[in-house]
Structure formats: structure tokens, C-alpha cells
Design an enzyme around this catalytic site. Structure first.
Site, PDB file in Angstrom:
ATOM      1  N   ASP A 116      41.275  48.314  46.851  1.00  0.00           N
ATOM      2  CA  ASP A 116      40.848  47.250  45.957  1.00  0.00           C
ATOM      3  C   ASP A 116      41.591  47.252  44.625  1.00  0.00           C
ATOM      4  O   ASP A 116      41.265  46.465  43.730  1.00  0.00           O
ATOM      5  CB  ASP A 116      39.340  47.330  45.735  1.00  0.00           C
ATOM      6  CG  ASP A 116      38.570  46.931  46.983  1.00  0.00           C
ATOM      7  OD1 ASP A 116      38.975  45.951  47.630  1.00  0.00           O
ATOM      8  OD2 ASP A 116      37.580  47.605  47.324  1.00  0.00           O
ATOM      9  N   ASP A 177      38.611  42.348  53.892  1.00  0.00           N
ATOM     10  CA  ASP A 177      38.808  42.109  52.461  1.00  0.00           C
ATOM     11  C   ASP A 177      40.236  42.440  52.018  1.00  0.00           C
ATOM     12  O   ASP A 177      40.710  41.927  50.995  1.00  0.00           O
ATOM     13  CB  ASP A 177      37.873  42.984  51.615  1.00  0.00           C
ATOM     14  CG  ASP A 177      36.448  43.042  52.091  1.00  0.00           C
ATOM     15  OD1 ASP A 177      36.220  43.085  53.314  1.00  0.00           O
ATOM     16  OD2 ASP A 177      35.545  43.099  51.241  1.00  0.00           O
TER      17      ASP A 177
END
Length: 410
Positions: A116, A177
Site C-alpha cells: 500500500d 487492491d
């Protein structure tokens, strides 16, 4: 440097903005301004508690309100959209303060064991570099891209999602994601001219398209590869209803992420993948166009909605529509099947429902910009609350609707 280059989007508000969108943007920015005044240089938590954001809790060596976890960049990301929309130095200065803290975070190697980094440094660092020419932010984003490349696993050709690379429980796992983390690498490749970044994006997105996108056009949340041989192993979920169900936020990431990476790579199969995700998403929405937390549920289910998934999907549908128009323009013999306009109309319809049904009654009634999101229902985290990413993508959706030519940070 504190002014936008002439080549960037004008800060002058568009008088032709649709009235509900304009009013929704004004309300959202009012909430954001109040939250900035409340939190100062500290960070809110991932989700609200009773529609109010608490400070990010202390953990380990990190004090309360510290810059840790995967969601903190959505906070300055909203500030950059607010600055572009208004030209107000209040939002610019708040964003710059956080850009400096993200530069410190990557230099100090604070909580970087995650894919991330793409979410974190695209919004917190790439944005101010693009908008203001901030060189410290550029350096921080390049450092983050280098850290992200450390997670690239040969021969699987993937970037590992979570955890220390030596953790056997996480070894060889990526998640849907991850598609949204690739734009940091694409940006770094353009900045440096180093082909390793583009190669990682191409290989990783091919693996995600091949194994996370299923034959019925739904998506796995997570997928495992053998880290030594590169053999694909199995799909699973962490936040959906079942391993083979369709977690709504993951499906929305697929719409947006595949479209973004098509733009970066030119791979036509990624555009097809985005369309497949979009068709499945739109075909299984309930009447008010905002999905339940998992898309195995529809009208009448006693299951929480996830407005953040809807906001992400709106942004993805706008991106997909633009990508299709560009593809048709590049291929003069291609037949336009009207899909671009259909996806754009669907984006406006979902956004209209969010504005009408999922926002606070007044800007003072909640800290969240949109209500009724879900972070992780199986673990009972952030259920029927506001979320930082939901707020960010709702604001981005409003900006895309208000200014169709606006350039996103991804």
C-alpha cells in the site's frame, strides 16, 4: 513553490457544475475544513466511531495520531482535491505539512512493509509534486517506489501484498487492491526512465488479470502463488463473505485498477478486464445503486451497505469511459458500441444516490463525508461507518463529475 504550473487544471470554479454536485462538493469541503482544524498535523483513524473520527490509536512505538497504516494518505489526498477545486491556501498548506511527514516516514522506514505504499505515496507525495513541483515530495515518492519494488517476487511476477517478506503466512500473496498501487511504479518509471518499474507493473497486472479475475467476471480478494516456483495456488478472501463470493470493494478496485493500468501499459486485455468487472458490478446492484458489503447480497438482505465501494466504482467507471473513448479514437475502424456513455451515465447515477442517500444531513452532523461504509465485516471493524478511503474516493468522484477534464493523481 506554491502556485500551480500553467499546464495544470485551472483552480477557477466551473459555473456550469451540476447544482447537486456543486452543493455536495461544498458540503464535503466544509466537513474536511472542520476536520483539518480539529486534527491539525495528526491523523484520524481508518474509520469513524459513531460517525466521528477518533485519532489514529497508538500502537507499538507509534503515538496516538501517528502516520502509520495504509489509509493515512487519503487524508492529504482530500486536501489536494480541495486545493485544486478552490485555490484556497488553507488546503494547500495542510497538504504540504503532511507531504513533509510522509517524506519523514519513508526516510525513517516507518511501517513500510506493505504494497500500500502505492496508495500512500501517490496521494501524499506524487500529488504535491505534480501540482506544486515539490522536490522533497518527489524524492519521497521515488524512495517509496524503490521500497515497493523490494516486494516483487520472482519467478511469480507479483508484488506481495502484506507483511514482512519472510512471513510464511503472507509469502506469495497478493490482493485485488494491488491494482491501485501500481500507478506509483508507473510514475516512478516515467520519472527515472528505468524499465524495471514498467516491467513490474506489466507482469503483476497480467497475473492479477489471469488469476484474480474469475471466469464469471467476479474477483477474488486475495490470491496465493508459490514464491519459489511461481506456481499459482488458490484464491481466498479476508474481508468478503466467502472465498468464492464477490466482495464489493474488491470488484470496484477491479473496475478502476484495470482501467488505470490499461492506460499505463496499453494492454488491451486490461481494458477488457475492467469492462468485465464493471458489467458484473452494475448487473448486481440493488435498487438504489449502492452495493451491499458483498455482492452475493441484493435487495432485502439484512446486510450492511458499503458506500465506499460505490464511490470507488464511480471513479472507475469515469476512468473506463475515458479509456474506451481514447481507444476508439486511436482505432478509427473500431465500432463504438456506446459503452463509454453507458458507463459514464451509470457513474452519474450511482453518484447521485450517494449524494442523496449516503451523506450527512448537515456538514456538522458527522465527520465522515459519506456514511454507511464497511471496512472489514468478518472482523467487525468499521461496520456501517465512515472511512477515510470512502471519503477520498467520494471527493474524487465529485471532482470527476464537476470537471470531466480533471487529471487524477493515479
Amino acid at each position: 513553490m506554491t502556485s500551480l504550473p500553467d499546464t495544470e487544471t485551472s483552480l477557477v470554479a466551473d459555473p456550469e457544475i451540476d447544482a447537486p454536485v456543486g452543493a455536495a462538493m461544498d458540503a464535503a469541503l466544509s466537513i474536511l475544513r472542520r476536520n483539518i482544524e480539529t486534527f491539525g498535523s495528526r491523523y484520524p483513524d481508518d474509520t469513524t466511531d459513531g460517525d466521528r473520527y477518533p485519532l489514529r490509536p497508538a500502537g507499538g512505538r507509534f503515538p496516538e495520531g501517528a502516520n502509520r497504516g495504509w489509509t493515512t494518505s487519503f487524508w492529504p489526498g482530500m486536501m489536494w482535491i480541495a486545493f485544486e477545486h478552490t485555490g484556497d491556501a488553507f488546503f494547500r498548506d495542510a497538504g504540504l505539512a503532511h507531504a513533509a511527514d510522509f517524506a519523514r516516514r519513508v526516510r525513517d522506514e516507518d511501517d513500510l512493509d506493505t504494497h500500500d505504499l502505492g496508495f500512500l505515496y501517490t496521494l501524499a507525495s506524487v500529488a504535491p509534486h505534480r501540482l506544486l513541483g515539490d522536490e522533497d515530495a518527489r524524492s519521497a515518492a521515488l524512495d517509496a517506489a524503490d521500497h515497493l519494488m523490494r516486494r516483487f517476487l520472482e519467478p511469480a511476477g507479483i508484488i506481495q501484498a502484506w507483511g514482512d517478506l519472510s512471513d510464511p503466512a503472507q509469502r506469495g500473496r497478493t490482493i485485488v487492491d494491488s491494482l491501485m498501487n501500481m500507478p506509483l511504479l508507473t510514475w516512478a518509471g516515467k520519472q527515472t526512465g528505468e524499465p524495471r518499474f514498467a516491467d513490474a507493473v506489466r507482469r503483476h497486472t497480467t497475473q492479477v488479470r489471469t488469476h484474480i479475475l474469475r471466469a464469471d467476471d467476479t474477483t477474488f480478494h486475495t490470491f496465493y502463488w508459490d514464491a519459489e516456483t511461481g506456481e499459482p495456488l488458490r484464491g481466498a478472501t479476508e474481508q468478503g463473505a466467502f472465498d468464492d463470493s464477490c466482495w464489493a470493494r474488491g470488484q470496484a478496485w477491479g473496475i478502476y485498477g484495470f482501467a488505470l493500468n490499461h492506460r499505463a501499459t496499453g494492454d488491451a486485455e486490461l481494458l477488457v478486464a475492467s469492462r468485465r468487472c464493471a458489467e458484473r458490478f452494475l448487473a448486481h446492484l440493488p435498487t438504489d445503486k449502492v452495493p451491499y458489503w458483498d455482492m452475493v447480497y441484493t435487495d432485502g438482505a439484512d446486510i450492511p451497505r458499503d458506500s465506499s465501494s460505490a464511490a470507488i466504482a464511480v471513479c472507475g467507471l469515469f476512468e473506463l469511459a475515458l479509456a474506451l473513448e481514447e481507444a476508439h479514437a486511436d482505432e478509427t475502424d473500431a465500432e463504438d458500441d456506446g459503452a463509454a456513455e453507458r458507463y459514464r451515465a451509470a457513474a452519474h447515477e450511482i453518484l447521485a444516490s450517494l449524494i442523496a442517500n449516503y451523506t450527512p444531513e448537515t456538514p456538522e452532523a458527522a465527520d465522515a463525508v459519506i456514511l454507511h461504509s464497511v471496512y472489514d465485516l468478518p472482523k467487525s471493524v468499521g461496520v456501517d461507518e465512515g472511512t477515510l478511503w470512502g471519503d477520498y474516493f467520494y471527493l474524487e468522484a465529485l471532482m470527476r463529475a464537476a470537471r470531466p477534464g480533471w487529471k487524477p493523481y493515479w
